[in-house]
Design a protein around this motif. Structure first.
Motif, mmCIF file in Angstrom:
data_model
loop_
_atom_site.group_PDB
_atom_site.id
_atom_site.type_symbol
_atom_site.label_atom_id
_atom_site.label_comp_id
_atom_site.label_asym_id
_atom_site.label_seq_id
_atom_site.Cartn_x
_atom_site.Cartn_y
_atom_site.Cartn_z
ATOM 1 N N ARG A 1 5.255 10.625 0.209
ATOM 2 C CA ARG A 1 6.317 9.756 0.723
ATOM 3 C C ARG A 1 7.152 9.180 -0.414
ATOM 4 N NH1 ARG A 1 9.786 9.122 4.893
ATOM 5 N NH2 ARG A 1 11.253 8.435 3.306
ATOM 6 N N LYS A 2 6.530 8.864 -1.559
ATOM 7 C CA LYS A 2 7.279 8.382 -2.703
ATOM 8 C C LYS A 2 8.207 9.475 -3.214
ATOM 9 C CE LYS A 2 4.122 4.820 -4.427
ATOM 10 N NZ LYS A 2 3.208 4.406 -5.533
ATOM 11 N N ARG B 1 9.374 5.650 6.506
ATOM 12 C CA ARG B 1 9.086 4.911 5.272
ATOM 13 C C ARG B 1 7.990 3.870 5.529
ATOM 14 N NH1 ARG B 1 13.040 4.820 1.049
ATOM 15 N NH2 ARG B 1 14.838 6.135 1.505
ATOM 16 N N PHE B 2 7.274 3.520 4.482
ATOM 17 C CA PHE B 2 6.185 2.555 4.591
ATOM 18 C C PHE B 2 6.714 1.145 4.322
ATOM 19 C CE2 PHE B 2 3.317 6.103 2.626
ATOM 20 C CZ PHE B 2 3.576 6.918 3.729
ATOM 21 N N THR C 1 1.027 1.034 4.364
ATOM 22 C CA THR C 1 0.554 1.827 3.232
ATOM 23 C C THR C 1 0.378 3.283 3.629
ATOM 24 O OG1 THR C 1 -1.784 1.504 3.822
ATOM 25 C CG2 THR C 1 -0.736 -0.178 2.405
ATOM 26 N N GLY C 2 0.133 4.127 2.628
ATOM 27 C CA GLY C 2 -0.155 5.527 2.899
ATOM 28 C C GLY C 2 -1.384 5.688 3.771
ATOM 29 N N TYR C 3 -2.357 4.828 3.565
ATOM 30 C CA TYR C 3 -3.559 4.874 4.405
ATOM 31 C C TYR C 3 -3.200 4.600 5.861
ATOM 32 C CZ TYR C 3 -7.942 3.563 6.595
ATOM 33 O OH TYR C 3 -8.999 3.483 7.467
ATOM 34 N N CYS D 1 2.598 0.921 10.321
ATOM 35 C CA CYS D 1 2.909 1.352 8.951
ATOM 36 C C CYS D 1 4.383 1.109 8.683
ATOM 37 C CB CYS D 1 2.565 2.812 8.670
ATOM 38 S SG CYS D 1 2.931 3.229 6.933
ATOM 39 N N GLU E 1 -5.165 10.146 1.879
ATOM 40 C CA GLU E 1 -4.330 8.952 1.875
ATOM 41 C C GLU E 1 -3.483 8.877 0.603
ATOM 42 O OE1 GLU E 1 -7.545 9.173 2.422
ATOM 43 O OE2 GLU E 1 -8.272 7.710 3.878
ATOM 44 N N GLU E 2 -4.075 9.263 -0.522
ATOM 45 C CA GLU E 2 -3.332 9.256 -1.783
ATOM 46 C C GLU E 2 -2.249 10.321 -1.788
ATOM 47 O OE1 GLU E 2 -6.585 7.741 -5.079
ATOM 48 O OE2 GLU E 2 -6.858 9.744 -4.199
ATOM 49 N N THR F 1 0.652 8.985 0.209
ATOM 50 C CA THR F 1 1.422 7.998 -0.550
ATOM 51 C C THR F 1 2.343 8.669 -1.561
ATOM 52 O OG1 THR F 1 -0.344 6.352 -0.309
ATOM 53 C CG2 THR F 1 1.248 6.011 -2.090
ATOM 54 N N LYS F 2 1.819 9.611 -2.291
ATOM 55 C CA LYS F 2 2.620 10.295 -3.317
ATOM 56 C C LYS F 2 3.718 11.145 -2.685
ATOM 57 C CE LYS F 2 -0.765 10.515 -7.078
ATOM 58 N NZ LYS F 2 0.138 9.900 -8.104
#
Length: 279
Positions: A273-274, A159-160, A164-166, A126, A266-267, A270-271
């Motif tokens: 980490r953003k 960080r990705f 990805t977040g997945y 990742c 997973e979503e 992602t959110k």
């Protein structure tokens, strides 16, 4: 086993860690000894005794980024009693000496640091696609440690950059699967000392009030009192206070705008980490 944490790039804000991993304390010249992520050879030389330095048989990288693998060749040049040290690296992107033995470990591959000390490679793509974590077990002392590079930090994750977040969700869960039933024994040794900044983010965005998460409250107190926190916490601790490993926690869901639990884990990853990236 002995783990010696070594500071690198702290004066410039990088707050990197390298680690000397050996079966014995002090390290023996007659046993395999690893140096993990020796990005700044001259800084490391100042922190190692002559015996510790020359005892190192293998240069190991968690991933190829320059602040982890960029010092490989120079560091190898310091090992004057090891003309051809071995290399264990995630991919060909890490610098090596062509005349040395070079191994790119597969997921689950086992290495031996003398009798009764094993190291298992855990692939965690990742942050980079070649990311590898290393799970150490001293069966004689019943001790465990994991070197997580830039995948898992205390109260945070990497960080990705290449994933990805997945993939981060999958990689963190892969670590947990490989350490099932021993989470409370596995001490975590990350690649950077980001605890204070992670705590600041989590307090601002997730568990905003004392009492929201008691484990996090204790971490915050320790972070305020200590500069070096690597190796102080276990995987179970991370499960208790790391929001990136608590994606179904109501406070974490609220932080990413999902109070109704409509998003997948997973979503949420992602959110979250953003949210950290822009903090």
């Amino acid at each position: 086993m002995q783990i010696k944490a070594l500071k690198m790039r702290w004066a410039s804000g990088g707050v990197n860690y390298s680690y000397l991993l050996s079966k014995l304390a002090p390290p023996s010249m007659n046993a395999p000894n690893w140096i993990i992520d020796p990005a700044e050879p001259l800084e490391l030389k100042e922190q190692l005794t002559a015996n510790e330095l020359q005892s190192i048989t293998t240069i190991v990288n968690t991933h190829h980024h320059y602040d982890h693998a960029g010092g490989n060749i120079v560091f190898a040049g310091l090992l004057t009693e090891r003309k051809n040290p071995g290399f264990i690296i995630g991919s060909s992107l890490s610098q090596t000496i062509p005349t040395s033995e070079i191994r790119q470990p597969s997921d689950g591959q086992i290495f031996h640091l003398g009798e009764k000390v094993t190291v298992e490679s855990i692939r965690t793509p990742c942050h980079t696609q070649d990311s590898v974590c290393y799970l150490v077990n001293d069966s004689e002392l019943n001790e465990y440690a994991i070197f997580t590079g830039d995948t898992l930090f205390t109260a945070g994750c990497g960080r990705f950059f290449e994933g990805t977040g997945y993939e981060m969700f999958s990689s963190l869960n892969h670590i947990l699967e490989r350490t099932k039933c021993i989470w409370d024994k596995v001490k975590v040794y990350p690649g950077h000392e980001y605890t204070k900044s992670n705590v600041k983010f989590v307090r601002n965005k997730v568990w905003k009030n004392i009492g929201d998460n008691e484990a996090f409250d204790k971490l915050e107190s320790l972070a305020n009192k200590n500069e070096v926190l690597t190796g102080m916490f276990t995987l179970q601790d991370e499960l208790n206070f790391n929001p990136f490993m608590r994606l179904n926690d109501p406070f974490v869901r609220k932080a990413v705008g999902d109070s109704e639990n409509l998003l997948s884990e997973e979503e949420v990853m992602t959110k979250l980490r953003k949210l950290k990236d822009s903090f």
